[in-house]
Scaffold this motif. Structure first.
Motif, PDB file in Angstrom:
ATOM      1  N   ASP A 144     -16.828  -4.932  -5.684  1.00  0.00           N
ATOM      2  CA  ASP A 144     -15.450  -5.350  -5.460  1.00  0.00           C
ATOM      3  C   ASP A 144     -15.446  -6.776  -4.957  1.00  0.00           C
ATOM      4  OD1 ASP A 144     -13.671  -2.901  -5.870  1.00  0.00           O
ATOM      5  OD2 ASP A 144     -15.338  -2.139  -4.676  1.00  0.00           O
TER       6      ASP A 144
ATOM      7  N   HIS B 135     -17.168  -0.068   3.322  1.00  0.00           N
ATOM      8  CA  HIS B 135     -15.858  -0.314   2.724  1.00  0.00           C
ATOM      9  C   HIS B 135     -15.049   0.965   2.907  1.00  0.00           C
ATOM     10  CE1 HIS B 135     -17.742  -3.686   0.146  1.00  0.00           C
ATOM     11  NE2 HIS B 135     -17.171  -4.174   1.234  1.00  0.00           N
TER      12      HIS B 135
ATOM     13  N   GLU C  30     -14.147   3.476   0.194  1.00  0.00           N
ATOM     14  CA  GLU C  30     -15.258   4.003  -0.612  1.00  0.00           C
ATOM     15  C   GLU C  30     -15.859   5.112   0.251  1.00  0.00           C
ATOM     16  OE1 GLU C  30     -17.494   0.408  -1.426  1.00  0.00           O
ATOM     17  OE2 GLU C  30     -15.697  -0.534  -2.260  1.00  0.00           O
TER      18      GLU C  30
ATOM     19  N   ARG D  91     -10.344  -1.380   2.008  1.00  0.00           N
ATOM     20  CA  ARG D  91     -11.707  -1.901   1.958  1.00  0.00           C
ATOM     21  C   ARG D  91     -12.075  -2.565   3.295  1.00  0.00           C
ATOM     22  NH1 ARG D  91     -14.966  -3.971  -2.037  1.00  0.00           N
ATOM     23  NH2 ARG D  91     -16.026  -5.948  -1.666  1.00  0.00           N
TER      24      ARG D  91
ATOM     25  N   HIS E  81     -21.723   2.823  -1.335  1.00  0.00           N
ATOM     26  CA  HIS E  81     -20.448   2.241  -1.782  1.00  0.00           C
ATOM     27  C   HIS E  81     -19.904   3.007  -2.978  1.00  0.00           C
ATOM     28  CE1 HIS E  81     -20.600  -1.792   0.303  1.00  0.00           C
ATOM     29  NE2 HIS E  81     -21.838  -1.378   0.501  1.00  0.00           N
ATOM     30  N   GLY E  82     -18.809   2.525  -3.535  1.00  0.00           N
ATOM     31  CA  GLY E  82     -18.242   2.965  -4.790  1.00  0.00           C
ATOM     32  C   GLY E  82     -17.296   1.885  -5.290  1.00  0.00           C
TER      33      GLY E  82
ATOM     34  N   GLU F  69     -23.798   2.427  -5.518  1.00  0.00           N
ATOM     35  CA  GLU F  69     -22.373   2.547  -5.871  1.00  0.00           C
ATOM     36  C   GLU F  69     -22.186   3.879  -6.581  1.00  0.00           C
ATOM     37  OE1 GLU F  69     -19.832   0.167  -5.612  1.00  0.00           O
ATOM     38  OE2 GLU F  69     -20.997  -1.522  -4.823  1.00  0.00           O
TER      39      GLU F  69
HETATM   40 ZN   LIG Z   1     -18.224  -1.422  -1.490  1.00  0.00          ZN
END
Ligand SMILES: [Zn+2]
Length: 846
Positions: A41, A189, A192, A239, A278-279, A363
């Motif tokens: 991101d 984040h 996420e 985020r 994360h994602g 991720e």
């Molecule tokens: Zn992230």
């Protein structure tokens, strides 16, 4: 908002151009790219210019303004395991954004951890800090029980690995008995989410499993989990943290409590391997990253583990059997150079690598945040979140397996990293094929200098030294005068001897960096930074000669505050540093009648000496004697209205400026009163052309009565053009260009006594006439970073060379204005540039 990594080059330039003429134009929500399904991101540039910060909630504001907040540091207590703290439990919050996804809300975490601690002697949970919004940051440790003596022995071994790696290498009992440290950071984040849920699942399994393999694993290992590194964002579905910061960009700066918690955990636990969960990238993404690789890593020691561990994680998600998890993207293996790099030390895994960890960003695949959160059916969101949780747990489990299986080589390689540092050995040249796919494009290394020398006595030097020490960089103080490279230094001078275990971390903060524009076509995030060039303390480099002087280890910089003036004399404080500004704002708050003799010089009356002494001590600033008869203009604390980004609001607050936050929306709603405002900052979320007639009339009236204006960046430049503030035309450099630049200082306001370097992100320069040039880009502007011209060969550093980077002038209404094309407050990082902005505020306030 996600911007694809393809949003570079011409696209970014067009976007910037669009912003200059119409800052209300939104960036595209997503730019599709078949090969790279999604992106890290993007947390910069347009984002920073379009969203005006609002004054944070009370808890955050309190932390923001407490200078002591940054001083607190978590260190583990010398006790055995389990530690079984009863965590405070907070009221249920039905608004927590985790709930819709079927995931654990923040208020559910403490009860869950309390129950696990009650049920198992393998689980210890503690609060290691508070988020910007005042929420608890948890660290969970999972390991077989240890007596206090056993825990103390583990700590001695950890220390031996770092302090005396040669002895650690020979120590057979250490090799047998040292528990493999593994660290999982989740949810940095806030939107996420599932790293938290996946890691809680693994914690629960380890806590309750009765099989011998798990019991033995926990006798050999310690698993550390920062369960949610961003509880503010978890609750709010954002985020950023409660102060509006992307914590996963803050590790080199440590402006936020969440990143300081990461710093403290990684130093105290010294993990062999760490994951930052994360994602969401469509396909699961697992680092190692593409080039450019940070040039200060011991990259051979990293990649030999990072690649097989990533492939082990990929195999683990394949075994889940979902059609969405048939493979992972491993950027090192699968992406082109520059598409997902590990260059800046601002990301958790990259920062952790300098502390001896094999760091991976993971991720998880399926998007549940942003627009999808609001538009997808709840069942689909929950299906995705459940799958994501499985993926997070699988990557963690695979990492536990890899770490356990390879514990001997992981230990040997962490020891080797620190040994090379102490020995001052060059990092080896890594041959092609060292791991599959390693080629010339992956080869990054540097020549470490022998030492850095930091002259003492200024608040900037003290800040830099404290920052280094807090990050576990070894700093010493000379106990006598000494000479190095023909230069004489007094006793008390600080030294960073680069023969030290974490030399890579020392160097990544103190080196200039490198112009990497020609090496990769684009970069993802910042490519330049430098605590030496941007934090305001002069630092000398000794390339080869070792300092020969007795020294003492520094745990905290010596106080720098002083009044160098006889009693009864008026005092002078020069506004060179953010701390000078903070001191002035404090004196103004106390009602002291201060005078100014120029943009950078403040006169304090002799009778305010006690107050001056207090702020000198508190902020480390130095007062000198005012020449007799110095007069100057009395001034008040300016009333500031600011349409600014969150990081700028933070930096302004750090300097002690109260800011009344404004935006297009609040002006249009008529909820902002400009009638008593002295100066208006426009850098984010204020578009003159998007104002309704009433709001525009209010701004026009403000300008007509001579109100001050300070602008920054594309949004500020667009405001200048639309509202007719100064007769300057703004030219935008390529939108993704960023880094440390050379500047020359000219004008009396911003140029006065400023550093010869500045920082840019989406640089701007000004053409035309009818204004004063405060600062220009140097003849060869880019020192370190990434700045290419556009495809047409324009908007590059060659075009910016010698152009006006910061200007000042007088408005049609006889007000004062300063326009910045640079980024003096960017992410609260370039502390040595802060005073430039402050001088602009005092100047334009009249
Ligand atoms: Zn992230």
């Amino acid at each position: 908002m996600d911007l694809s990594r393809t949003l570079t080059g011409l696209g970014a330039a067009l976007l910037t151009a669009a912003l200059l003429t119409n800052p209300a134009a939104a960036a595209p929500d997503a730019v599709s790219n078949d090969r790279v399904p999604s992106t890290r991101d993007f947390g910069n540039g347009p984002d920073r210019n379009e969203t005006a910060a609002v004054a944070p909630e009370a808890a955050a504001a309190r932390l923001l303004t407490a200078p002591e907040a940054a001083d607190s540091r978590w260190t583990p207590r010398p006790r055995g395991y389990p530690r079984q703290t009863v965590l405070p439990v907070y009221p249920e919050n039905p608004e927590d954004r985790s709930i819709k996804l079927g995931l654990i809300p923040y208020h559910g975490i403490a009860p869950k951890l309390n129950a696990l601690q009650k049920a198992s002697d393998r689980v210890s949970a503690e609060v290691i800090g508070k988020s910007a919004g005042g929420r608890d940051l948890y660290l969970v440790t999972v390991t077989a029980p240890e007596s206090a003596a056993e825990a103390a022995r583990q700590e001695r071994w950890r220390e031996l690995i770092e302090e005396n790696p040669r002895a650690a290498k020979r120590d057979r009992s250490l090799a047998r008995g040292y528990k493999t440290p593994i660290w999982i950071n989740a949810n940095i984040h806030g939107n996420e989410w599932e790293g938290t849920d996946g890691s809680l699942r693994v914690i629960e399994r380890l806590a309750t499993a009765t099989d011998a393999a798990t019991r033995d694993f926990l006798k050999r290992s310690r698993l550390y989990v920062t369960v949610t590194n961003n509880p503010d964002g978890r609750v709010a579905g954002t985020r950023a943290n409660g102060a509006g910061f992307d914590v996963n960009r803050d590790h080199a700066t440590s402006s936020q409590p969440e990143s300081r918690a990461v710093r403290d955990v990684v130093i105290a636990t010294q993990p062999f391997v760490m994951l930052d969960e994360h994602g969401y990238t469509g396909t699961t993404l697992i680092e190692p990253a593409t080039p450019p690789h940070g040039q200060n890593y011991e990259y051979d020691l990293y990649i030999k583990h990072a690649l097989p561990n990533a492939e082990g994680m990929e195999a683990a998600i394949q075994r889940l059997g979902y059609p969405e998890t048939t493979r992972a993207d491993i950027p090192f293996r699968d992406y082109a150079p520059g598409d997902w790099d590990d260059w800046p030390p601002i990301f958790t895994p990259m920062y952790a690598m300098y502390h001896g960890a094999i760091g991976h960003t993971v991720e998880i695949p399926l998007r549940v945040n942003n627009a999808d959160y609001n538009t997808l059916p709840v069942e689909e969101l929950r299906r995705r979140a459940a799958l994501n949780t499985d993926v997070a747990a699988a990557t963690i489990e695979a990492t536990l397996t890899y770490s356990d299986t390879n514990r001997a080589t992981l230990l040997a390689d962490q020891i080797e990293q620190f040994r090379r540092g102490w020995a001052g050995e060059p990092s080896p040249t890594i041959p092609d094929g060292f791991v599959p796919g390693f080629g010339p494009e992956d080869r990054y290394r540097t020549e470490f200098p022998r030492a850095y020398v930091i002259p003492a006595g200024t608040p900037a030097a003290a800040r830099l030294v404290n920052h280094l020490v807090d990050h576990d960089v070894r700093v010493t103080r000379a106990r006598h005068d000494f000479t190095l490279n023909g230069k004489r230094y007094p006793d008390g001078t600080y030294l960073v001897d680069m023969h030290q275990p974490k030399r890579g971390l020392a160097n990544v903060m103190l080196e200039a960096g490198r112009d990497i524009s020609d090496l990769v076509p684009q970069m993802y995030d910042i490519s330049g930074w430098s605590h030496r060039l941007l934090w305001g303390a002069p630092v000398d480099i000794s390339r080869n000669a070792a300092p020969r002087v007795a020294t003492s280890r520094v745990t905290k910089a010596a106080p720098t505050g002083a009044i160098d003036a006889p009693r009864g004399r008026d005092l002078i404080l020069s506004l060179r540093d953010g701390n000078d500004v903070r001191a002035v704002n404090e004196l103004l708050t106390l009602g002291i009648k201060l005078r100014r003799t120029g943009a950078a010089t403040v006169v304090v009356p002799a009778e305010a000496r006690p107050e001056a002494a207090a702020v000198a001590q508190r902020f480390g600033v130095r007062f000198t004697a005012a020449p007799r008869g110095t007069r100057g203009e009395v001034f008040d604390q300016p009333v500031i209205a600011g349409a600014v980004s969150a990081d700028e609001l933070f930096a302004l607050t750090e300097m002690g400026f109260p800011v009344r936050t404004v935006s297009t929306a609040t002006l249009n709603a008529g909820t902002v009163d400009l009638s008593d405002v002295d100066t208006l900052i426009v850098s984010s979320g204020l578009s003159y052309t998007a104002l309704n007639a009433t709001a525009r009339a209010a701004v026009d009236a403000y300008l007509a009565r001579g109100g001050g204006v300070v602008t920054r960046g594309a949004t500020g430049a667009a405001f200048n053009a639309a509202a007719g503030v100064l007769p300057a035309t703004a030219v935008a450099g390529r939108g993704d260009a960023n880094g440390v630049v050379n500047v020359t200082n000219h004008g009396p306001v911003v140029g006065a006594g400023s550093l010869p370097h500045s920082f840019v992100y989406s640089p701007i320069w000004f053409t035309g006439s009818g204004f004063t040039v405060e600062q220009r880009y140097g003849a060869d502007p880019l020192v370190a970073g990434h700045w290419l011209p556009n495809d047409a060969g324009t908007n590059g550093p060659a075009q910016a060379a010698g152009q006006a980077a910061v200007i000042s002038g007088t408005t049609a209404g006889d007000g004062r204005a300063v326009l910045f094309g640079t980024e003096p407050l960017f992410r609260a990082h370039p502390k040595g540039l802060y005073a430039q902005f402050a001088r602009a505020l005092f100047h334009t306030a009249g």
